[in-house]
Design a protein around this motif. Structure first.
Motif, PDB file in Angstrom:
ATOM      1  N   ALA A 149       0.838  -1.205   0.000  1.00 37.66           N
ATOM      2  CA  ALA A 149       0.000   0.000   0.000  1.00 37.66           C
ATOM      3  C   ALA A 149       0.870   1.250   0.000  1.00 37.66           C
ATOM      4  CB  ALA A 149      -0.920  -0.009   1.219  1.00 37.66           C
ATOM      5  N   ALA A 204      -0.074  -3.317  -6.934  1.00 38.05           N
ATOM      6  CA  ALA A 204      -1.359  -2.627  -6.768  1.00 38.05           C
ATOM      7  C   ALA A 204      -2.424  -3.591  -6.257  1.00 38.05           C
ATOM      8  CB  ALA A 204      -1.799  -2.005  -8.091  1.00 38.05           C
ATOM      9  N   MET A 208      -4.408  -3.142  -2.691  1.00 40.27           N
ATOM     10  CA  MET A 208      -5.853  -3.079  -2.510  1.00 40.27           C
ATOM     11  C   MET A 208      -6.307  -3.967  -1.359  1.00 40.27           C
ATOM     12  SD  MET A 208      -7.081  -0.880  -4.597  1.00 40.27           S
ATOM     13  CE  MET A 208      -5.561   0.026  -4.268  1.00 40.27           C
ATOM     14  N   HIS A 212      -8.019  -2.295   1.845  1.00 38.54           N
ATOM     15  CA  HIS A 212      -9.385  -2.719   2.150  1.00 38.54           C
ATOM     16  C   HIS A 212      -9.466  -3.351   3.534  1.00 38.54           C
ATOM     17  CE1 HIS A 212     -10.642  -2.950  -2.378  1.00 38.54           C
ATOM     18  NE2 HIS A 212     -10.472  -1.716  -1.940  1.00 38.54           N
ATOM     19  N   GLY A 238     -11.212  -8.247  -8.515  1.00 40.35           N
ATOM     20  CA  GLY A 238      -9.771  -8.361  -8.368  1.00 40.35           C
ATOM     21  C   GLY A 238      -9.343  -9.739  -7.912  1.00 40.35           C
ATOM     22  N   SER A 241     -10.130  -9.932  -2.357  1.00 39.69           N
ATOM     23  CA  SER A 241      -9.871  -9.443  -0.996  1.00 39.69           C
ATOM     24  C   SER A 241     -11.156  -9.239  -0.205  1.00 39.69           C
ATOM     25  CB  SER A 241      -9.082  -8.127  -1.047  1.00 39.69           C
ATOM     26  OG  SER A 241      -9.770  -7.145  -1.802  1.00 39.69           O
ATOM     27  N   THR A 313      -7.121   9.955  -0.127  1.00 42.98           N
ATOM     28  CA  THR A 313      -7.408   8.922  -1.115  1.00 42.98           C
ATOM     29  C   THR A 313      -8.118   9.517  -2.322  1.00 42.98           C
ATOM     30  OG1 THR A 313      -7.519   7.161   0.545  1.00 42.98           O
ATOM     31  CG2 THR A 313      -8.642   6.756  -1.542  1.00 42.98           C
TER      32      THR A 313
END
Length: 371
Positions: A149, A204, A208, A212, A238, A241, A313
């Motif tokens: 992150a 990336a 995420m 998350h 994705g 997650s 963000t």
């Protein structure tokens, strides 16, 4: 603006009422913590004054850069691997192949924010991990990490953000800051899948998951997922997650999911509008007795009391892909007219069904709108 004494008094009252243990309502506690954070920020502004506060805000990019470099060099990993649990500046320099001077300055900046511990007296040059620096370590079993992150935010995001001024120009022809920064006309996700950039796409994806996990870990409890009919289709899911987080909650253990995503996520993004139109049509045409089709949207939303994380963000979204974190007034979807209630969590959760009578239900941290 209130005086320092007034703010301190307000802060004392907020902290006492929040951490007294008498209130266990997650919604109330979350709002209280947001108020505490905002009060601390107001106190800092008053104490420092506009000039100093502005200068420090302008230089804050230096701190995120230091966080990125120290994390990328694996400083926390090296310290954790040391038999004594601590390393000298010289030892860190040897293990990371980085100049001692650079390491010293960057670690000093992070020490102020609570990352790492300088063993012994100030200036000892001996460092150990603590609760904050532990999350800078490489992700492993049972070890929570924010390493990827940080890479996404302080590397890709930071580089893109430096070109916001050019992207904001009305003559930029719709180019995002990332387009300008990386010299590409492709979308961010498409660019990340180009040869040589695959590692960025992989990072990336991990980022995420980490973000998350930090921002919407209450989703599994805050919404009655167990009442939905399986399989639940996650459009643009994705690497799953959200599903991992939902299934970690006992009441959701019987759910099953279908993740709709392609190897190149951008291909899904291009189809998103078409997919949602089809979903809407299917909802309106459904005639199955006793079954009300539902579209659940979990999305970040900007409110008056939104956290610093939500606001930064939004800047990152704008820089990387031209998106924004929308306000309540901006949240209406083009294919449905709806009223969206205020969310007090980092993410807003909206539940659409085909019924045209709307009813707002407060689910702890989330606003849930049922049609």
């Amino acid at each position: 603006m209130a005086s320092p004494l007034e703010l301190v008094h307000s802060l004392q009252t907020l902290v006492s009422s929040t951490y007294s243990g008498t209130n266990t309502d997650p919604l109330v506690l979350y709002k209280a913590k947001q108020n505490i954070a905002n009060c601390c920020l107001s106190l800092l502004q008053v104490v420092q004054g506009p000039e100093e506060y502005t200068a420090i805000l302008g230089e804050s990019c230096q701190e995120s850069s230091a966080l990125h470099v120290i994390t990328s060099l694996g400083v926390a990993d090296h310290i954790a691997d040391s038999p004594s649990g601590q390393l000298t500046l010289k030892e860190l320099s040897q293990k990371t192949n980085a100049d001692e001077k650079y390491l010293s300055v960057m670690l000093s900046a992070l020490l102020l924010h609570g990352y790492f511990t300088e063993v012994g007296a100030f200036g000892s040059g001996i460092y150990a991990n603590n609760g904050f620096s532990e999350i800078l370590r490489t992700e492993s079993s049972g070890q929570r990490s924010m390493k990827d992150a940080i890479g996404l935010c302080a590397d890709d995001g930071a580089k893109a953000t430096t070109r916001l001024l050019e992207a904001a120009d009305l003559q930029s022809a719709g180019k995002t800051a990332a387009n300008i920064a990386f010299g590409s006309s492709q979308s961010l996700f498409e660019w990340m899948h180009n040869p040589g950039n695959e590692w960025r796409g992989k990072r990336a994806g991990k980022a995420m998951v980490q973000l998350h996990s930090m921002a919407n870990e209450g989703v599994g409890e805050d919404y009655p997922w167990e009442t939905l009919k399986s399989p639940i289709i996650d459009i643009g899911g994705g690497i799953g997650s959200l599903q991992v987080m939902l299934l970690s909650v006992p009441k959701n253990k019987d759910l099953s999911f279908v993740i709709f995503d392609l190897e190149k996520t951008v291909e899904n993004a291009k189809k998103a509008v078409k997919i949602l139109r089809n979903v809407r049509n299917a909802m309106l045409e459904s005639t199955t007795p006793g079954v009300i089709p539902k579209l659940v949207v979990v999305e970040m939303m900007l409110t008056e009391t939104s956290s610093r994380f939500t606001r930064t963000t939004s800047l990152q979204l704008l820089s990387l892909n031209g998106g924004i974190t929308r306000t309540e007034g901006e949240k209406a979807l083009s294919f449905m007219q709806c009223k969206i209630m205020t969310s007090i969590m980092q993410f807003n959760l909206i539940n659409y069904s085909k019924n045209l009578d709307s009813e707002f239900v407060q689910q702890r941290r989330f606003g849930v709108l049922t049609w």
